[in-house]
Design a protein around this motif. Sequence first.
Motif, PDB file in Angstrom:
ATOM      1  N   LEU A 169       4.531  -4.404  -3.361  1.00  0.00           N
ATOM      2  CA  LEU A 169       5.548  -5.379  -2.947  1.00  0.00           C
ATOM      3  C   LEU A 169       5.536  -5.641  -1.449  1.00  0.00           C
ATOM      4  CD1 LEU A 169       8.583  -4.324  -5.190  1.00  0.00           C
ATOM      5  CD2 LEU A 169       6.705  -5.896  -5.705  1.00  0.00           C
ATOM      6  N   ASP A 170       4.670  -4.920  -0.717  1.00  0.00           N
ATOM      7  CA  ASP A 170       4.554  -5.087   0.729  1.00  0.00           C
ATOM      8  C   ASP A 170       5.912  -4.911   1.407  1.00  0.00           C
ATOM      9  OD1 ASP A 170       3.284  -5.489   3.143  1.00  0.00           O
ATOM     10  OD2 ASP A 170       3.474  -7.687   3.067  1.00  0.00           O
ATOM     11  N   VAL A 171       6.561  -3.786   1.105  1.00  0.00           N
ATOM     12  CA  VAL A 171       7.852  -3.467   1.712  1.00  0.00           C
ATOM     13  C   VAL A 171       7.717  -2.131   2.431  1.00  0.00           C
ATOM     14  CG1 VAL A 171       9.223  -4.758   0.053  1.00  0.00           C
ATOM     15  CG2 VAL A 171       8.647  -2.359  -0.429  1.00  0.00           C
ATOM     16  N   ASP A 172       8.690  -1.837   3.303  1.00  0.00           N
ATOM     17  CA  ASP A 172       8.689  -0.550   3.992  1.00  0.00           C
ATOM     18  C   ASP A 172       9.332   0.509   3.103  1.00  0.00           C
ATOM     19  OD1 ASP A 172      11.415  -1.057   4.121  1.00  0.00           O
ATOM     20  OD2 ASP A 172      11.471  -1.330   6.298  1.00  0.00           O
ATOM     21  N   LEU A 173       9.482   1.711   3.640  1.00  0.00           N
ATOM     22  CA  LEU A 173       9.984   2.818   2.835  1.00  0.00           C
ATOM     23  C   LEU A 173      11.409   2.561   2.359  1.00  0.00           C
ATOM     24  CD1 LEU A 173       9.516   5.598   1.635  1.00  0.00           C
ATOM     25  CD2 LEU A 173      10.072   6.608   3.856  1.00  0.00           C
ATOM     26  N   ASP A 174      12.263   2.019   3.221  1.00  0.00           N
ATOM     27  CA  ASP A 174      13.631   1.712   2.802  1.00  0.00           C
ATOM     28  C   ASP A 174      13.644   0.644   1.713  1.00  0.00           C
ATOM     29  OD1 ASP A 174      14.964   3.550   4.360  1.00  0.00           O
ATOM     30  OD2 ASP A 174      15.281   2.183   6.042  1.00  0.00           O
ATOM     31  N   GLY A 175      12.751  -0.353   1.828  1.00  0.00           N
ATOM     32  CA  GLY A 175      12.665  -1.380   0.798  1.00  0.00           C
ATOM     33  C   GLY A 175      12.220  -0.810  -0.541  1.00  0.00           C
ATOM     34  N   ALA A 176      11.259   0.107  -0.494  1.00  0.00           N
ATOM     35  CA  ALA A 176      10.804   0.761  -1.721  1.00  0.00           C
ATOM     36  C   ALA A 176      11.912   1.613  -2.311  1.00  0.00           C
ATOM     37  CB  ALA A 176       9.570   1.614  -1.430  1.00  0.00           C
ATOM     38  N   MET A 177      12.673   2.279  -1.455  1.00  0.00           N
ATOM     39  CA  MET A 177      13.774   3.114  -1.929  1.00  0.00           C
ATOM     40  C   MET A 177      14.827   2.259  -2.634  1.00  0.00           C
ATOM     41  SD  MET A 177      14.237   6.435  -1.791  1.00  0.00           S
ATOM     42  CE  MET A 177      13.611   7.148  -0.278  1.00  0.00           C
ATOM     43  N   THR A 178      15.089   1.079  -2.108  1.00  0.00           N
ATOM     44  CA  THR A 178      16.041   0.171  -2.750  1.00  0.00           C
ATOM     45  C   THR A 178      15.535  -0.248  -4.124  1.00  0.00           C
ATOM     46  OG1 THR A 178      16.834  -0.663  -0.620  1.00  0.00           O
ATOM     47  CG2 THR A 178      17.196  -2.066  -2.549  1.00  0.00           C
ATOM     48  N   TRP A 179      14.253  -0.587  -4.226  1.00  0.00           N
ATOM     49  CA  TRP A 179      13.677  -0.994  -5.516  1.00  0.00           C
ATOM     50  C   TRP A 179      13.759   0.152  -6.523  1.00  0.00           C
ATOM     51  CZ3 TRP A 179      10.289   0.329  -9.232  1.00  0.00           C
ATOM     52  CH2 TRP A 179       9.862  -0.661 -10.120  1.00  0.00           C
ATOM     53  N   VAL A 180      13.386   1.363  -6.131  1.00  0.00           N
ATOM     54  CA  VAL A 180      13.401   2.509  -7.043  1.00  0.00           C
ATOM     55  C   VAL A 180      14.832   2.842  -7.458  1.00  0.00           C
ATOM     56  CG1 VAL A 180      12.910   4.984  -7.241  1.00  0.00           C
ATOM     57  CG2 VAL A 180      11.235   3.452  -6.198  1.00  0.00           C
ATOM     58  N   THR A 181      15.789   2.711  -6.540  1.00  0.00           N
ATOM     59  CA  THR A 181      17.190   2.969  -6.884  1.00  0.00           C
ATOM     60  C   THR A 181      17.674   2.010  -7.955  1.00  0.00           C
ATOM     61  OG1 THR A 181      17.639   3.821  -4.660  1.00  0.00           O
ATOM     62  CG2 THR A 181      19.529   3.090  -5.961  1.00  0.00           C
ATOM     63  N   ARG A 182      17.371   0.743  -7.808  1.00  0.00           N
ATOM     64  CA  ARG A 182      17.790  -0.242  -8.818  1.00  0.00           C
ATOM     65  C   ARG A 182      17.112   0.006 -10.158  1.00  0.00           C
ATOM     66  NH1 ARG A 182      17.342  -5.435  -4.688  1.00  0.00           N
ATOM     67  NH2 ARG A 182      19.344  -5.089  -3.621  1.00  0.00           N
ATOM     68  N   PHE A 183      15.851   0.360 -10.114  1.00  0.00           N
ATOM     69  CA  PHE A 183      15.123   0.690 -11.338  1.00  0.00           C
ATOM     70  C   PHE A 183      15.758   1.901 -12.017  1.00  0.00           C
ATOM     71  CE2 PHE A 183      11.325   2.992 -13.196  1.00  0.00           C
ATOM     72  CZ  PHE A 183      11.235   2.199 -14.335  1.00  0.00           C
ATOM     73  N   HIS A 184      16.101   2.904 -11.236  1.00  0.00           N
ATOM     74  CA  HIS A 184      16.735   4.105 -11.779  1.00  0.00           C
ATOM     75  C   HIS A 184      18.090   3.765 -12.420  1.00  0.00           C
ATOM     76  CE1 HIS A 184      17.949   8.371 -11.976  1.00  0.00           C
ATOM     77  NE2 HIS A 184      19.153   7.881 -11.723  1.00  0.00           N
ATOM     78  N   GLU A 185      18.876   2.961 -11.744  1.00  0.00           N
ATOM     79  CA  GLU A 185      20.190   2.590 -12.284  1.00  0.00           C
ATOM     80  C   GLU A 185      20.059   1.860 -13.608  1.00  0.00           C
ATOM     81  OE1 GLU A 185      21.717   0.407  -8.997  1.00  0.00           O
ATOM     82  OE2 GLU A 185      22.474   2.201  -7.941  1.00  0.00           O
ATOM     83  N   ASP A 186      19.032   1.018 -13.731  1.00  0.00           N
ATOM     84  CA  ASP A 186      18.787   0.327 -14.993  1.00  0.00           C
ATOM     85  C   ASP A 186      18.393   1.321 -16.082  1.00  0.00           C
ATOM     86  OD1 ASP A 186      18.340  -2.152 -16.592  1.00  0.00           O
ATOM     87  OD2 ASP A 186      16.264  -1.421 -16.573  1.00  0.00           O
ATOM     88  N   LEU A 187      17.570   2.295 -15.736  1.00  0.00           N
ATOM     89  CA  LEU A 187      17.187   3.325 -16.697  1.00  0.00           C
ATOM     90  C   LEU A 187      18.414   4.096 -17.180  1.00  0.00           C
ATOM     91  CD1 LEU A 187      14.041   4.787 -14.890  1.00  0.00           C
ATOM     92  CD2 LEU A 187      14.013   3.492 -17.034  1.00  0.00           C
TER      93      LEU A 187
END
Length: 356
Positions: free
Chosen positions: A247-265
């Motif tokens: 996604l060409d994002v920094d670490l904080d951006g990746a953390m945001t994506w993984v958090t949202r994915f986790h919440e959906d799970l």
Amino acid sequence: MAQKVLHLPDLMENWPWPRRIHPLYEEVSAESNAWLRSFAPFTPESQLAFEKCDFGLLAALGYPDVSREDLRTGMDLMNVFFVIDEYTDVETAPAVREVADIVIDAVHHPSKPRPSGEFVLGEIVRQFAERGLRMATPEATSHFLKDFTDWVESVALQAEDRCNGAKRSIDEFIVIRRVNNGGLPSLSPCELHLSIPDEVFYHPHIVHLRDTAVDMITTINDVLSYNREQATDNDDFNLLTVVMRELDVDLDGAMTWVTRFHEDLARRFIDGLERVPSFGSEIDGQLHEYLESIAIWPRCVDCWSFEAGRYFGDQGLEFQRTRRVPLLPKRERNAEHRREEVQVHLIERLAQPNAA
């Protein structure tokens, strides 16, 4: 400027299952550690670092209600997982293939003596399987052997990817990591005393629930292990790294994506648990016990990650409170140290300016 602080989300903030721990944790953990130590699988320094990871705590948090014997099986299993993990992380793909073949043969044939001159892991796995599966139901044994074998094969695949420089997409990685993170065989001690038939265990709805719980283990583990892995140049097989790259994002951006994915799970798991089909009264009771047991595992992994020393050393509880972790400096892992000589890192040493 390079990011210097890792901001950790609280992935368990709204998870309904609280932290629980088996009352025999310390007693049985001491037995399991003594058993593993008897094989001298590491140098004294690496053995100390390995035991600071407290894999007995991981099992005690993950199996708070099982019998004493099944708790010992779970603790031995956690030790086996991470010995294999340490041994294979620095090996070439052919060497990992050799390890995989030895481990798979040992777990499937625990009554067969290991060949003379074979390195120590074969006997470790043989003894684990001989003790741990002797009282398990046939159904539970079958499920465990399949999941454990699939996991070992995935470790070999990871080594091939590492050696070939393969870069997986996010979707590919999540599917591979579902097998590779060890979550599926880690759930097996929850059912060693249960007789859940294959038509129930592999029913699409039950598979969905199990896979969702295991994907949550991935998100939690990859977030909380990232600092250690990036410091030891071992973060290519981490969801945060894969997200940053794709996604060409920094670490904080990746953390945001993984958090949202986790919440959906988490939403999917809780919703799915409310819609479990009935398989008859005899099976429904066992299935309910099993599903409640696997629901503990996301909380278990989160708590262990902060309470044991593998990822945050002695500062885990403080980092759990502040959610701010200084990024460790990068170190090159010495690939010349293999098998019994492999280097198991202490977080405290990695944080030192001139750590080896």
